[in-house]
Write an enzyme that holds these catalytic residues in place. Structure first.
Site, PDB file in Angstrom:
ATOM      1  N   SER A 145       0.852  -1.193   0.000  1.00 51.33           N
ATOM      2  CA  SER A 145       0.000   0.000   0.000  1.00 51.33           C
ATOM      3  C   SER A 145       0.882   1.234   0.000  1.00 51.33           C
ATOM      4  O   SER A 145       2.031   1.194   0.468  1.00 51.33           O
ATOM      5  CB  SER A 145      -0.888   0.007   1.253  1.00 51.33           C
ATOM      6  N   TYR A 158      -1.849  -0.890  10.592  1.00 54.37           N
ATOM      7  CA  TYR A 158      -1.950  -1.129   9.146  1.00 54.37           C
ATOM      8  C   TYR A 158      -0.723  -0.595   8.420  1.00 54.37           C
ATOM      9  O   TYR A 158      -0.093  -1.307   7.622  1.00 54.37           O
ATOM     10  CB  TYR A 158      -3.211  -0.469   8.602  1.00 54.37           C
TER      11      TYR A 158
END
Length: 263
Positions: A145, A158
């Site tokens: 990501s 995350y």
């Protein structure tokens, strides 16, 4: 199988029941790869397998398993060991994300996030890479990501797991030089999938520049089809900008800005 799709080796896709994983799996099937698809939802896997067989004529094997758990990863390894030939492409896409103050988040969910986003990647990568290196060909793709490029308050776990994935791939990319095996981290920005609603409990802002799961899958396939590519590949309208900016700003500044946005 279509006439323009040559016969290729097996491809593994985790998190394949929806979103980016499903789109990547179908594109790999179109490319001619038989598939091993993995996700928790067996009914969606069955529907995906039927579509891949019907549209592209490839063999598909599904593993309904939670790979954040030891027994789920063991089930996947067991399936891979039954194949007639080793995996040629492994797309480790399964992941979850949480948002909120770390002290308010559920401990078990945060630990599961690390197991799925980090431990499962290491486990399955270590299972498929030796055979790839032995054969002198193969591709490992980890769906990271743009969040990997900086600390993000209120998404601390995350962002940290995605940074782990990106650093792992950078190291593997160097280790694998000269073996015929490649490793890539695909780093999308905001993608409009159910990921945000299930993990973060809300949709993305309507005016935020985003991309579709199909766009990320297409970007992934372009990388696989190239002879050479950087190990870290951004995707979408925001990721190239935010990843470049986070590299230019002091980490305290980028973390402050991310915290203001995500609070």
């Amino acid at each position: 199988m279509t006439a323009e799709s040559p016969r290729r080796g097996w491809a593994l896709v985790t998190g394949a029941s929806a979103g980016i994983g499903a789109e990547v799996a179908l594109r790999l099937a179109r490319r001619g790869h038989p598939l091993v698809v993995v996700a928790r939802r067996g009914d969606r896997l069955a529907a995906l397998a039927e579509q891949a067989r019907r549209e592209h004529g490839v063999e598909v094997r599904g593993v309904a398993a939670d790979i954040s758990k030891d027994e789920g990863r063991a089930a996947v390894r067991g399936m891979l060991d039954q194949l007639r030939s080793p995996i040629e492409v492994a797309v480790l896409n399964a992941g979850i994300g949480t948002q909120g103050r770390f002290v308010d988040l559920d401990r078990d969910t945060e630990v599961r996030e690390v197991r799925l986003n980090c431990v499962a990647v290491v486990d399955l990568a270590s299972h498929v890479l030796p055979a790839m290196v032995s054969r002198g060909r193969g591709d490992l793709v980890v769906m990271s990501s743009a969040a990997a490029s900086q600390a993000i308050p209120y998404m601390s776990t995350y962002a940290a797991t995605k940074a782990f994935e990106m650093r792992l791939v950078r190291g593997l990319h160097r280790e694998l030089r000269g073996t015929g095996v490649r490793a890539f981290a695909i780093c999308p920005g905001p993608v409009r999938t159910a990921f945000h609603r299930t993990g973060w409990g809300k949709d993305l802002p309507k005016l935020m520049p985003t991309e579709s799961a199909g766009s990320v899958a297409a970007r992934t396939m372009r990388v696989l089809n190239r002879r050479r590519s950087n190990p870290v590949v951004s995707s979408g309208p925001l990721a190239p900008f935010t990843m470049r900016l986070s590299g230019l700003l002091p980490e305290s500044v980028s973390a402050w800005g991310a915290g203001v946005y995500h609070q």
